[in-house]
Design a protein around this motif. Structure first.
Motif, short mmCIF file in Angstrom:
data_model
loop_
_atom_site.label_atom_id
_atom_site.label_comp_id
_atom_site.label_asym_id
_atom_site.label_seq_id
_atom_site.Cartn_x
_atom_site.Cartn_y
_atom_site.Cartn_z
N GLY B 294 1.13 10.06 -9.25
CA GLY B 294 1.59 9.45 -8.00
C GLY B 294 0.87 9.97 -6.77
N VAL B 295 1.16 9.28 -5.67
CA VAL B 295 0.61 9.67 -4.38
C VAL B 295 1.72 9.70 -3.35
CG1 VAL B 295 -1.64 8.65 -4.88
CG2 VAL B 295 0.10 7.27 -3.73
N HIS B 296 1.51 10.49 -2.28
CA HIS B 296 2.33 10.37 -1.09
C HIS B 296 1.52 9.48 -0.15
CE1 HIS B 296 5.07 14.17 -1.55
NE2 HIS B 296 5.19 13.32 -2.54
N VAL B 297 2.07 8.33 0.18
CA VAL B 297 1.29 7.34 0.92
C VAL B 297 2.11 6.76 2.07
CG1 VAL B 297 1.98 5.56 -0.76
CG2 VAL B 297 -0.01 5.16 0.70
N LYS B 298 1.40 6.53 3.20
CA LYS B 298 2.07 6.00 4.39
C LYS B 298 2.13 4.48 4.29
CE LYS B 298 -0.05 9.10 7.64
NZ LYS B 298 -0.66 9.26 8.94
N LEU B 299 3.33 3.94 4.14
CA LEU B 299 3.48 2.47 4.07
C LEU B 299 4.64 2.01 4.95
CD1 LEU B 299 3.22 2.05 0.17
CD2 LEU B 299 1.42 1.56 1.83
N PRO B 300 4.60 2.36 6.25
CA PRO B 300 5.76 2.03 7.08
C PRO B 300 6.02 0.53 7.21
CG PRO B 300 3.95 2.86 8.42
CD PRO B 300 3.55 3.06 7.00
N LYS B 301 4.94 -0.28 7.28
CA LYS B 301 5.14 -1.72 7.43
C LYS B 301 5.46 -2.39 6.10
CE LYS B 301 3.00 -2.93 11.73
NZ LYS B 301 3.61 -1.76 12.33
N LEU B 302 4.66 -2.09 5.11
CA LEU B 302 4.87 -2.71 3.81
C LEU B 302 6.24 -2.38 3.24
CD1 LEU B 302 3.71 -4.42 1.52
CD2 LEU B 302 2.76 -2.32 0.54
N SER B 303 6.71 -1.16 3.48
CA SER B 303 7.98 -0.76 2.89
C SER B 303 9.16 -1.49 3.50
CB SER B 303 8.19 0.75 3.03
OG SER B 303 8.15 1.12 4.40
N THR B 304 8.98 -2.07 4.68
CA THR B 304 10.08 -2.83 5.26
C THR B 304 9.90 -4.33 5.03
OG1 THR B 304 8.91 -2.74 7.37
CG2 THR B 304 10.69 -1.16 7.04
N HIS B 305 8.82 -4.71 4.33
CA HIS B 305 8.59 -6.12 4.01
C HIS B 305 9.59 -6.58 2.95
CE1 HIS B 305 6.52 -9.67 2.45
NE2 HIS B 305 5.75 -9.65 3.51
N ALA B 306 10.01 -7.83 3.07
CA ALA B 306 11.03 -8.35 2.15
C ALA B 306 10.64 -8.27 0.69
CB ALA B 306 11.34 -9.80 2.51
N LYS B 307 9.33 -8.37 0.42
CA LYS B 307 8.91 -8.40 -0.98
C LYS B 307 8.46 -7.04 -1.53
CE LYS B 307 7.53 -13.16 -1.54
NZ LYS B 307 8.29 -14.07 -1.76
N PHE B 308 8.73 -5.96 -0.78
CA PHE B 308 8.24 -4.64 -1.20
C PHE B 308 8.69 -4.29 -2.63
CE2 PHE B 308 6.33 -0.69 -1.01
CZ PHE B 308 7.19 0.40 -0.97
N GLU B 309 10.00 -4.40 -2.89
CA GLU B 309 10.51 -4.03 -4.21
C GLU B 309 9.85 -4.88 -5.30
OE1 GLU B 309 12.75 -1.68 -4.93
OE2 GLU B 309 13.34 -1.12 -2.91
N GLU B 362 -4.26 -1.89 1.22
CA GLU B 362 -4.88 -3.07 1.84
C GLU B 362 -3.82 -3.97 2.49
OE1 GLU B 362 -7.63 -5.24 -0.74
OE2 GLU B 362 -8.36 -3.27 -1.40
N MET B 363 -2.70 -4.12 1.81
CA MET B 363 -1.60 -4.91 2.36
C MET B 363 -1.09 -4.29 3.67
SD MET B 363 0.74 -5.77 -0.94
CE MET B 363 0.43 -7.17 -2.01
N GLU B 364 -0.95 -2.98 3.67
CA GLU B 364 -0.48 -2.27 4.86
C GLU B 364 -1.43 -2.56 6.03
OE1 GLU B 364 2.33 -0.52 5.08
OE2 GLU B 364 2.05 0.32 7.08
N LYS B 365 -2.73 -2.50 5.74
CA LYS B 365 -3.72 -2.73 6.80
C LYS B 365 -3.62 -4.15 7.34
CE LYS B 365 -7.07 0.73 5.27
NZ LYS B 365 -8.27 1.04 4.48
N LYS B 366 -3.40 -5.11 6.43
CA LYS B 366 -3.24 -6.50 6.86
C LYS B 366 -2.03 -6.63 7.78
CE LYS B 366 -5.96 -9.64 4.60
NZ LYS B 366 -5.86 -10.96 3.95
N LEU B 367 -0.92 -6.02 7.37
CA LEU B 367 0.31 -6.13 8.14
C LEU B 367 0.14 -5.47 9.51
CD1 LEU B 367 2.98 -5.41 5.37
CD2 LEU B 367 2.55 -7.60 6.51
N GLU B 368 -0.67 -4.42 9.57
CA GLU B 368 -0.94 -3.77 10.86
C GLU B 368 -1.60 -4.75 11.82
OE1 GLU B 368 -3.32 -0.33 10.23
OE2 GLU B 368 -1.71 0.78 9.21
N LYS B 369 -2.48 -5.64 11.24
CA LYS B 369 -3.18 -6.62 12.09
C LYS B 369 -2.33 -7.87 12.30
CE LYS B 369 -7.64 -5.34 10.12
NZ LYS B 369 -8.12 -5.81 8.81
N GLY B 370 -1.10 -7.85 11.81
CA GLY B 370 -0.22 -8.99 11.98
C GLY B 370 -0.55 -10.15 11.06
N GLU B 371 -1.32 -9.87 10.01
CA GLU B 371 -1.69 -10.95 9.10
C GLU B 371 -0.71 -11.03 7.92
OE1 GLU B 371 -6.37 -10.06 10.03
OE2 GLU B 371 -5.74 -10.29 7.94
N SER B 372 -0.76 -12.16 7.23
CA SER B 372 0.14 -12.35 6.08
C SER B 372 -0.44 -11.70 4.83
CB SER B 372 0.34 -13.85 5.84
OG SER B 372 0.73 -14.06 4.51
#
Lengths: 372, 420
Positions: B294-309, B362-372
């Motif tokens: 495993g990793v310790h990873v920063k995913l503040p945006k992705l983790s609050t996305h509806a589809k995270f789980e 990569e998803m986190e980075k997209k969400l940072e730019k406000g992209e889907s």
């Protein structure tokens, strides 16, 4: 598999330990007893596990061993006799214990000053013969003990008429009421009890019974099969003890009728899980306000002379708050119930007198007692 | 464990229904599986070392359920537990390990060269990487059940093996009972120290007995390879470092583990392993590889996305808080690791982590730019074995129904044309 290892490989490391078991258990003794077991299968390692896992307690010198059944005290005599002797003021293997549950024999006790003595309580434990004790009993045994207890208690009447609350079926409302009444016991959190296996299968077959007046209470399957408690506000120890003796004697009859008397013998008195509770198993005490005398340098010594002990108002593992102490008899074995309660009655009366003297800035020197 | 009602000679005098535990409020794998019938069948059995059914299930009886995680609710006391109590443990293993069957075979692959990539996870997001596993030593009973003598001998053998390592693996052993305050402070700061278990999941199974006797920590001088002795398993082997170079972490993991295994084999105490269950460990959830990469990873945006789980489930990954299995996440930093242990190899599981984390960053980075991120959401990854099976079944079904439909339509059309 452990018998394949030599005893020095299996002998526990007790170098940092400070409890009665650690003081007594030598490697030679370990070697001698480690292959033995009681008829129900309780072994030496079972007896000592709690003492191995809990090296020492800040407030109190712990016993560090438990019994799993009545026979434990016989099969592991060599370990338990010295522990009993050390814990119970030199009580010898040949000594006899006297039981006296006749409350008429208590002198006084109905006039402790309620301005100081806030509440009064007497408790003891009882084990039901034919079943293993809480560290070792199976679910089936525990449930059978509960069933017998419910039957016996349900047949009490008069001021002892009451109701049983099984822990596993308790409603939120019932639970809150029992907490407010200071009746509810919780799943043990003390590692002293957990390491001995007493929390197993919680809350199965555990419960609380109390009379409608809320002055007589029985815990089922906590640290002992039964814990019987008589209590009330104020300082009328005579009344509390009378109800205690009455209720207890009635319950004992009911169990005898059902062919499951209490575990008792003439050497150890009532047989309980913890060796510290042998004999009477009785702790009679009061919550009493002693802010001045408790700060006096002679306080500990006075308690010792009176054969009393202090605890915090939260129970055995706690510290005192606001100058209010739980003062109770220190002894359990070698004295009768009446004798122990008498010590509490006389001792607390004296302590309150001392407190009053100190309030008036007078000396208490002439009040200091001789060693009982 | 060698205390408690587990070896109470009188319990068999009571009927099954009198001894059967009350599991009505329980939510763990053991409670789902253990019927009164199974209890009745197994309750008088024991392994050669004396481990009983009540021993196996005590932790699950005492701990009805956990808020964050579906617990297993049972443990093994020795290698033979998995055989003697098959009737209970096989269904639990199947339930826990994605339908793993009693006849399935597990593949072990500790050849780190088979891992693709893994050396380029973005350290701006991936704070640290870690791979751990457990190993049990043949010839001894497991932590819920072992005696002081057994535990001490395991410690002795382990210390011997570990102190013979050299090069990047040269290191030192710190027994818990004789640790100095300074050593303890250092080990805490390095995030190496393990404490006396407080989790009731472990204490109810008897794993804290005699603490801290024969427990200790070994680590290499570089502080990148670490072995815990006599905690939840005989050995826990951990490779870790700051940043996202999982490839290097896994290389060191494989190399070190195999060196250790060689030494134990030489002393005729190999690791417990079989071709059905892979590496045998105390908790059934750790069978197979016992591996959590495993990793310790920063995913503040992705983790609050509806589809995270859902994304995690499809990637066959799981999230935990950064304090470990019993904790919640803090500050959007998650512990992301493989969910599987049994039925796929070490390489496969670490590959899932590498690929999955790369995608999520990569998803986190997209969400940072406000992209889907909808187009990036993966399909369900399936365990290799069931992948084949699933496809075969699908083809058969499709073909059968197509054939049946074809025949029916033809018949009907023929009939119709005949009638005309």
């Amino acid at each position: 598999m452990k018998m394949k290892f030599s005893s020095d490989k299996e002998y526990p490391d007790l170098s940092k330990h400070n409890n009665h078991m650690a003081k007594v258990l030598t490697q030679a003794m370990y070697e001698k007893l480690r292959s033995k077991q009681t008829p129900s299968g309780f072994t030496l390692d079972d007896v000592i596990q709690t003492g191995v896992d809990n090296p020492g307690h800040p407030f109190i010198m712990t016993v560090g061993c438990v019994a799993g059944d009545e026979e434990t005290y016989e099969v592991f005599k060599e370990l338990l006799d010295p522990v009993i002797e050390d814990r119970h003021g030199g009580y010898k293997p040949s000594d006899k214990h006297k039981t006296d549950l006749n409350s008429d024999n208590l002198k006084g006790g109905d006039d402790l000053d309620p301005k100081y003595v806030l509440s009064t309580r007497v408790r003891t434990g009882r084990s039901v013969r034919g079943f293993c004790l809480p560290p070792h009993c199976s679910r089936g045994e525990r449930r059978a003990v509960e069933e017998l207890s419910i039957e016996a208690l349900a047949s009490l009447s008069g001021d002892l008429k009451g109701k049983y609350y099984a822990l596993k079926d308790m409603t939120e409302a019932e639970q809150q009421q029992l907490i407010d009444d200071h009746f509810l016991f919780d799943k043990p959190v003390s590692p002293l009890l957990l390491s001995a296996g007493m929390g197993r299968d919680w809350p199965d077959a555990r419960g609380i019974w109390h009379n409608d007046n809320k002055t007589f209470l029985v815990w089922v399957n906590e640290e002992d099969h039964l814990r019987v408690i008589s209590m009330e506000k104020g300082g009328n120890m005579k009344e509390v003890f009378k109800r205690f003796c009455n209720g207890l004697t009635k319950i004992e009859e009911l169990f005898k009728e059902r062919k499951h008397p209490f575990m008792w013998n003439e050497h150890l008195g009532y047989v309980l899980t913890c060796p510290s509770n042998l004999g009477t198993g009785l702790r009679a005490g009061v919550h009493v306000k002693l802010p001045k005398i408790s700060k006096n340098e002679e306080f500990e010594d006075i308690l010792k002379k009176l054969r009393l002990q202090k605890r915090g108002t939260g129970g055995v593992d706690t510290a005192a708050e606001g100058g209010i102490f739980d003062i109770s008899n220190a002894d359990r074995l070698g004295f009768s119930e009446v004798e122990l309660v008498q010590m509490v009655v006389d001792g607390v009366k004296l302590l309150v007198e001392m407190e009053k003297r100190l309030e008036k800035n007078k000396s208490i020197k002439d009040l200091i007692p001789a060693q009982k | 464990m060698p205390f408690g009602n587990t070896h109470n000679n009188f319990k068999l005098n009571y009927k099954v229904e009198e001894e059967y535990p009350n599991l009505s409020k329980h939510n763990n794998h053991m409670a789902k599986v253990l019927t009164k019938e199974i209890y009745g069948k197994l309750r008088d059995k024991q392994t050669p070392s004396g481990y009983t059914l009540d021993d196996v299930i005590q932790t699950g009886v005492d701990n009805p359920g956990h808020p964050f995680i579906m617990t297993v609710g049972c443990v093994a006391g020795d290698e033979e537990s998995y055989e003697v109590f098959k009737d209970l443990l096989d269904p639990i293993i199947s339930d826990r390990h994605g339908g793993y069957k009693p006849t399935d075979k597990h593949k072990t692959d500790l050849n780190f060269e088979n891992l693709k990539g893994g050396d380029d996870l973005d350290p701006n997001y991936v704070l640290s990487s870690r791979v751990r596993t457990g190993r049990s030593i043949k010839g001894f009973t497991l932590p819920p059940h072992n005696s002081r003598g057994e535990r001490r001998l395991i410690e002795k053998l382990s210390v011997e093996a570990l102190t013979s390592l050299d090069g990047e693996f040269k290191g030192k052993y710190y027994p818990l009972k004789s640790m100095t305050d300074a050593e303890q402070e250092q080990l805490i700061n390095d995030h190496f120290l393990f404490d006396k278990p407080v989790s009731p999941l472990l204490t109810c199974a008897g794993m804290a007995r005699d603490w801290p006797d024969a427990r200790g920590i070994w680590h290499n001088d570089n502080k990148t390879f670490l072995v815990w002795v006599n905690e939840e398993d005989h050995l826990r082997v951990i490779s870790m470092q700051q940043g996202g170079n999982m490839r290097e972490v896994f290389r060191r993991f494989c190399v070190g583990l195999q060196k250790i295994e060689e030494i134990f084999k030489k002393h005729n105490h190999g690791f417990m392993w079989n071709e059905h269950l892979g590496f045998i460990l105390t908790c059934p959830s750790n069978l197979g590889t016992g591996l959590r990469g495993g990793v310790h990873v920063k995913l503040p945006k992705l983790s609050t996305h509806a589809k995270f789980e859902e994304i995690l489930t499809r990637l066959r990954l799981q999230k935990r808080g950064t304090g470990g299995v019993d904790t919640a996440s803090v500050g959007g930093v998650f512990d992301i690791s493989n969910a599987d242990r049994l039925g796929s190899s070490e390489v496969y599981q670490v590959q899932l982590v590498v690929d999955g984390v790369k995608l999520m960053v990569e998803m986190e980075k997209k969400l940072e730019k406000g992209e889907s991120i909808d187009s990036m959401i993966p399909s369900q990854k399936i365990l290799f074995l069931s992948f084949i099976l699933f496809h075969v079944l699908l083809c058969w079904l499709v073909t059968s129904w197509a054939y049946l439909a074809d025949v029916s339509i033809t018949y009907f059309l023929l009939k119709k044309s005949n009638n005309n």
